[in-house]
Enzyme design. Structure first.
Site, short mmCIF file in Angstrom:
data_model
loop_
_atom_site.label_atom_id
_atom_site.label_comp_id
_atom_site.label_asym_id
_atom_site.label_seq_id
_atom_site.Cartn_x
_atom_site.Cartn_y
_atom_site.Cartn_z
CE LYS A 32 -90.63 4.85 -16.55
NZ LYS A 32 -91.33 5.82 -17.40
CE1 TYR A 80 -91.52 7.21 -12.78
CE2 TYR A 80 -93.14 6.40 -14.34
CZ TYR A 80 -92.14 7.29 -14.01
OH TYR A 80 -91.76 8.25 -14.91
#
Lengths: 372, 372
Positions: free
Chosen positions: B138, B223
């Site tokens: 990611k 996140y």
């Protein structure tokens, strides 16, 4: 006797303008119960005998240099109760029609206005015109325009205007402010204030736009805003804000349920705050600096504040917030004492200007520049 | 032998499309070290042998059903090191020019792309065209347009695309998600995600717009964003965002230092998030519901996650995040296992769409409506 008191009282008023006026110089009778504490005793009347007024009345009994001597209320039964409980003489009891007569009462130094927000403006100005110092519960008024008029009225009347910012005297809060001032956290980067609770009775004045002037932001969100200012130690230069409403029945038009707001400061520090009347478990301040952090949780509740920093637990002992506030306010009024975090009308006005901008930003979605 | 393996491999691929394909059906050799764990062993090549690739390589050694069998790197010396350390045969080593030949290598099932963000798009598509499953670190790509092309390419090639969302498999994180799904927190009201750290070396690719596609938001802010979605359990319907930059030298044009962003969800829940490359002590998730709360701190670090709820401390034990992720991904690829929180390309794409909107909102100041 009366003229002597008047003379001494005037002396006290003029002394109040001098910073660091020696507190060892008692100007009138000390409360015999509190003779361990030096300094003039502040004789206070409480205006508004509701829940918070009741709490303040009780707290004053713990004070070293404040005495509850009078009440102002629209409910005769409440006045009777308070008279009995606190031994308040009839001549120090007023209602909302006749309290201007307090100007002729030499036994009252100050009035603490603890009524619904919408009433503060007129009541504070009337107290000022009666020549008495005013302590006004926060928010000081419904908006900055009102606040400015109150500040001016008190200035013109040569009386002090103080705002009931009890956290400004809370020991662990000041422990953090002191550490920040000493540089223990280094350059401040971020403040987070989560201030909210789930409000009960839908019929209370706090949910009535006409009396409260808004919703959670006026009542509890102001803690996060005010905290951002004293924790970061700067005035914000921009803000953004977003309103969310999930209960249209409980939170009517103009009464905010949840507002998120963000502040930016000249140094580049930012703040992220939440104000809500619809969540529990939300009472936290978090301050982040280049060299460390501080966290207070609970950060604004009436009970003991708890907190820690990168150096360990905060250790300053808890005392009743309202008692500490009132004792310190006696020092501000009579001794010209400068609190670490200001509590005067100008301070209240700063919050009101930002609250005005928060409501505007919620409506327009704009990022607003602020002039401090 | 090769044709048998090919046949079996195709069987595994078609099986992957069937949810709950019995994991008790081993399709090819089990790693003899890991024979306590049932199911097909996923034979992985790592593309990009930098810091995080190294961490993943080490973690795979703890895996029950994943084996590190190959590497792709532009640095021959690194390849030599890895070959020696992990006993990787020469035929499973590739560089960035020739890795398309991996299509002819029956001993590699999947490639984990752990290169700078800007390279993901082309590399993932090339791996897909080589007929191998892709795990992509990611953020999946630089923007939603790229992400969509990657999802499509993997679909067309009939390979799985998974994104390296390690927290989606972390035990305490899932403990909270599970509690939320069971209703332990009641109606969800608020999520707060503080995700940041102070970034070091100013010359690293993460601070290079061309390679990173942005700054903190791409790397660590994701996140908080991703956490908001899986903690609240809804897709956001609006967002606002504000960027602050204090260091123009370290954080060049297009490289975000600090972004605050706010999300609103269809239920009325809101989220308040912070993404930063310029603060320490910031790694916290907080979830607030009508009946309780959860807090994770640290919430995304590589070490043990710690947390508590209104019911007490979270108790699920720590295991190496990357090892858990890889083992679970073997189950997803070979057994059609459905993770509690998705990790497929569509999930990665959802984050990218919102990140695109966050950057847009930072520029325009607009409150953006989102379509999930």
């Amino acid at each position: 006797m009366k003229s002597r008191r008047d003379f001494i009282h005037k002396l006290a008023l003029s002394a109040a303008a001098i910073p660091f006026f020696p507190s060892q110089f008692p100007l009138h009778d000390l409360n015999p119960l509190n003779n361990s504490q030096e300094g003039t005793v502040l004789r206070v009347a409480i205006m508004g005998l509701g829940g918070y007024g009741t709490r303040v009345g009780e707290a004053i009994q713990e004070c070293q240099r404040v005495k509850l001597v009078g009440v102002i209320s629209g409910t005769p039964a409440k006045i009777k109760n308070w008279q009995a409980k606190y031994n308040i003489p009839e001549k120090n009891c007023y209602n909302y029609e006749n309290f201007d007569n307090i100007k002729d009462n030499p036994d009252i130094d100050a009035v603490y206005v603890i009524t619904p927000n919408a009433l503060h403006h007129d009541q504070v100005i009337r107290v000022a015109k009666a020549g008495k110092h005013v302590i006004c519960e926060k928010p000081m008024a419904l908006n900055a325009q009102e606040g400015k008029e109150m500040v001016d009225a008190c200035k013109n009347a040569n009386v002090k205007l103080l705002v009931g910012y009890r956290m400004h005297f809370e020991a662990k809060t000041l422990e953090v402010v002191n550490m920040r001032q000493k540089g223990d956290f280094g350059k401040i980067m971020f403040f987070q204030g989560l201030s909210g609770f789930k409000i009960g009775d839908p019929n209370q004045w706090r949910l009535n736009k006409a009396l409260a002037g808004g919703g959670a932001m006026m009542d509890i969100g102001i803690y996060a805003l005010n905290g951002a200012r004293y924790m970061v130690g700067e005035e914000p230069s921009w803000l953004t804000a977003q309103e969310t409403k999930t209960d249209m029945v409980k939170f009517k038009d103009g009464v905010d349920e949840t507002i998120q707001f963000q502040l930016g400061f000249p140094s580049g520090a930012v703040a992220s705050c939440l104000s809500t009347y619809n969540m529990n478990y939300l009472d936290r301040f978090y301050l982040n600096g280049e060299k460390g952090f501080a966290e207070l949780q609970p950060s604004t509740g009436y009970g003991p504040i708890e907190g820690r920093t990168h150096l360990g637990k905060l250790t300053q002992p808890h005392t009743t917030h309202q008692a500490k506030q009132m004792d310190e306010m006696a020092g501000i009024i009579f001794d010209g004492k400068k609190p670490i975090v200001p509590v005067d009308g100008e301070e209240g006005l700063k919050d009101l200007k930002i609250i005005d901008a928060i409501y505007q930003a919620c409506k327009t979605g704009e990022k607003l520049k602020l002039n401090s």
